[in-house]
Every structure is written in C-alpha cells, then in structure tokens.
Scaffold this motif. Structure first.
Motif, short mmCIF file in Angstrom:
data_model
loop_
_atom_site.label_atom_id
_atom_site.label_comp_id
_atom_site.label_asym_id
_atom_site.label_seq_id
_atom_site.Cartn_x
_atom_site.Cartn_y
_atom_site.Cartn_z
N CYS A 62 0.83 -1.26 -0.04
CA CYS A 62 0.02 0.03 -0.06
C CYS A 62 0.84 1.17 0.17
O CYS A 62 1.81 1.22 0.86
N ASN A 64 -0.24 3.98 1.01
CA ASN A 64 -0.58 4.84 2.31
C ASN A 64 0.12 4.53 3.37
O ASN A 64 0.73 3.48 3.78
N ASP A 65 -0.23 5.39 4.51
CA ASP A 65 0.50 5.19 5.74
C ASP A 65 -0.47 5.41 6.85
O ASP A 65 0.00 6.07 7.81
N CYS A 66 -1.67 4.95 6.48
CA CYS A 66 -2.82 5.16 7.73
C CYS A 66 -2.25 5.01 9.05
O CYS A 66 -1.71 3.58 9.18
N TYR A 68 -3.46 3.48 11.72
CA TYR A 68 -4.01 2.55 12.47
C TYR A 68 -3.74 1.12 11.74
O TYR A 68 -4.03 0.02 12.07
N CYS A 69 -3.30 1.12 10.60
CA CYS A 69 -3.39 -0.09 9.64
C CYS A 69 -1.90 -0.82 9.65
O CYS A 69 -0.70 -0.22 9.57
N ILE A 71 -0.52 -2.79 7.45
CA ILE A 71 0.20 -3.01 6.05
C ILE A 71 0.43 -1.62 5.77
O ILE A 71 0.76 -1.37 4.34
N ARG A 72 0.31 -0.56 6.39
CA ARG A 72 0.66 0.84 6.13
C ARG A 72 2.15 0.78 5.55
O ARG A 72 3.26 -0.10 5.85
N GLY A 108 -4.54 -3.50 -0.60
CA GLY A 108 -3.83 -2.01 -0.22
C GLY A 108 -3.84 -1.21 -1.54
O GLY A 108 -4.16 -1.63 -2.41
N GLU A 109 -3.69 0.18 -1.25
CA GLU A 109 -3.42 0.81 -2.89
C GLU A 109 -2.22 0.51 -3.46
O GLU A 109 -1.28 1.21 -3.15
S1 SF4 Z 1 -4.52 -0.78 3.33
FE1 SF4 Z 1 -5.73 1.04 3.60
S2 SF4 Z 1 -6.09 1.44 5.85
FE2 SF4 Z 1 -4.03 0.42 5.05
S3 SF4 Z 1 -2.41 1.94 4.70
FE3 SF4 Z 1 -3.49 1.54 3.04
S4 SF4 Z 1 -5.27 2.73 2.61
FE4 SF4 Z 1 -4.47 2.82 4.87
#
Ligand code: SF4
Length: 346
Positions: A62, A64-66, A68-69, A71-72, A108-109
């Motif tokens: 992914c 992204n770096d949310c 809470y996640c 797999i960020r 993930g993205e």
């Molecule tokens: S998988 Fe979803 S929640 Fe996790 S970091 Fe990527 S976008 Fe964010």
C-alpha cells in the motif's frame, strides 16, 4: 431512550444531538430493545438467511500510511505479497465450488494493479462466473478508474469513510489524505453505477459519540447499499500500538442503529468483530447484520494481510470452515445462503 429508538425506527434518522445521546446513554435494556427491533427489520427483508462473500486479499502493498493499519507503507516488518491474475482466478474457482456467489477483491492501494491489469482480471472473472457478483475494495482511485472497473463487470465497491469528521480524519491519517476526498470517491462510485459500501471503525483513537453521530448522518446522505463497521483493533507495529481497542458492545449498538436507519441494506458481521470476541460474529447477526465474509485467499498469504493484531483467518473465518460457520449460524436460528446476495429493494 425507548422513545428515541422508536423515533429512529419511524423516521430512519435522528438529529446529531439525538444520535449522540443514544450512543452515549443507551442502557443494557435499551440495547436489547433496539436489537429486537433491528432483528425484526433484517428478518422482514432477508428472513433468517445470511449471505456469504468470498474474500480474496489480493495485495498487502500500500502506498498509504494510515496510522492504524498494519500494512501501512512504513511498516517494514510486514511481509509483502501480491497475487497474480491466475492465483486470483483459482481462488474464485475454489470459492465457486464452495458455494460463494460473490467474490470480494480487497487490497492496499497497490500501484501494480493498474487500470489495465485490474480491468483484465475483472473481465475474466465476469466471463467465467456470469452468475456471481464482483466486489472491489481497492481504496481511492480516479473517477475514470472506477468507471472502467464497473464497465469491465464489477458490481460493488467497498470504501469505508472511516470517520466523517475532517479533524478526526486528519488524526487517523497522514496529511495528504482527507475525509473530503474519500467522500468524493464514494459519490464517484455511485455515479459510475456501483452498489456502494461504506463504513467506519468503532472506538478509533480520539473518537467521540458525536463523531459516530456524524458518521451516521454522512451515511444517510450517501445512501449506501452496504455498511461495514468493526471495532478499532490496534496493531503493534503502527503509531497507534498503545491505544485501547474499540468495544464489541459499542460496535453492536452501531450495527443495531444502522439496521434501523437502513432496513434493507447489507451489513456484515465483520472479521474484526469475530476477532475481539469468539462469538462476535453471531452477536453481530443478532444485532441486525446479515452478511459474513470468510477468507478465500491462498493459505500462505492469509497471515500476511494483518491489518490489526491477531486478525483471524482460520476456522470459521476461512472459506474451508464454511460448514462450521453454517453450524454456528444454525445454532442462533440462521442459515447461510448460496446466492449473489444483492441489496433488496425497499
Ligand atoms: S491498506 Fe487501507 S488502511 Fe491500510 S494503509 Fe493502505 S489505505 Fe490505509
């Protein structure tokens, strides 16, 4: 409080203040009353049937770096994988044999799945399984991307809004992400023709009852066909490692409220609910949920899609455990259906 519950059932919405009061003050007795109403409404549209979806976790990469996640992108401890087109197709083959008529491709993205690649995968599944629904959960993409996926044969898209409040959104996500853009994506998905699912975490860091009230009001504005909610569960390798998890009780309360707001939609008893309590899934159904989503991903990758600590992926959470899941549903008076499981019309 009963008056508020009856008002919600009649009007299918409350004001922000009223929702906040209900969320903050509902007693055990009020909640039981609410669940009796929500079960009755779910039964009116879906009887005692529970839809199943076969979940295929296609990639844990992914961009992204949310916060809470698990797999960020900054979590260097995550062991990364992505499935090939053939692997995805063989998950569908196994799933179809097991009785699944909806495949959910979640990931993930991951930039590897370009529009071309994804559209190709979708159209292959569409021609191999014309009687099945294809659901995507691939995060934020462009309006054009969504349209391409829909035109290639996908039917549904899940994109949780997580929190409708912009300041709270910023507290859960890096600054390049915004609640406004996420909401925009949801409306693009609707325009493209998708049945749309949204939802949020319950008990995420900094969340108040008023935030939850705003989430409900945003969903009212969106008019989704599916709403997925689950408790926030911390992951040890994220910035939120030290926060307490959300509670099952509050998650169940929100499921009950959602069923009163949207009598005919699809509400899953989520994996997160099954993770925080051994009977979380059953309790979710008894609060008004009507969907379960067992894991169809190849066995060797299941442990890698670790969004939060101790996420379950075996036993009744696994596609191979369908018979056990069926038995557990029967014990509470429900049964699993072999069906695409579209949202019933009002
Ligand atoms: S998988 Fe979803 S929640 Fe996790 S970091 Fe990527 S976008 Fe964010």
């Amino acid at each position: 409080m009963r008056q508020l519950i009856d008002k919600l059932k009649a009007n299918r919405v409350l004001s922000e203040d009223e929702f906040t009061e209900l969320i903050e003050k509902a007693s055990e007795e009020d909640r039981e009353y609410l669940f009796s109403q929500s079960r009755e409404l779910a039964g009116k549209y879906y009887g005692n049937g529970i839809y199943t979806r076969g979940l295929i976790e296609i990639s844990n990469y992914c961009k992204n770096d949310c916060y809470y996640c698990g797999i960020r992108k900054s979590n260097e401890k995550a062991s990364r994988y992505r499935l090939t087109e053939e692997e995805i197709l063989s998950c569908c083959e196994v799933g179809y044999e097991l009785g699944f008529r909806t495949f959910v491709m979640q990931g993930g993205e991951d930039g590897y799945y370009t529009d071309d690649r994804m559209a190709h995968i979708i159209s292959r599944i569409r021609s191999a399984y014309p009687d099945c629904a294809i659901t995507l959960s691939l995060g934020e993409r462009s309006k054009e991307s969504y349209q391409r996926f829909f035109d290639a044969g996908a039917n549904r898209y899940l994109l949780r809004h997580e929190t409708a409040d912009e300041a709270h959104y910023k507290a859960l996500h890096p600054q390049n992400l915004s609640a406004a853009h996420r909401k925009q994506c949801l409306f693009w998905l609707k325009e493209a023709g998708f049945q749309v699912g949204s939802g949020f975490m319950v008990g995420s860091p900094g969340q108040t009852a008023r935030h939850l009230a705003k989430d409900l009001l945003f969903l009212k504005e969106l008019g989704p066909q599916m709403v997925g909610i689950g408790p926030f569960i911390r992951h040890q390798d994220t910035p939120f490692a030290k926060y307490e998890s959300g509670s099952m009780e509050q998650t169940l309360l929100m499921i009950g409220i959602l069923r009163l707001m949207f009598p005919n939609i699809l509400i899953p008893a989520t994996t997160a609910l099954g993770t925080i309590h051994p009977f979380g899934r059953e309790k979710g159904v008894l609060a008004g949920a009507n969907v379960v989503m067992p894991n169809l991903s190849p066995l060797d990758v299941r442990k890698k899609y670790m969004l939060y600590d101790n996420k379950i992926s075996s036993g009744v959470e696994a596609a191979e455990g369908l018979a056990d899941l069926e038995q557990r549903m029967e014990e509470i008076g429900y049964h699993l259906l072999v069906d695409r499981g579209d949202c019933k019309k009002e």
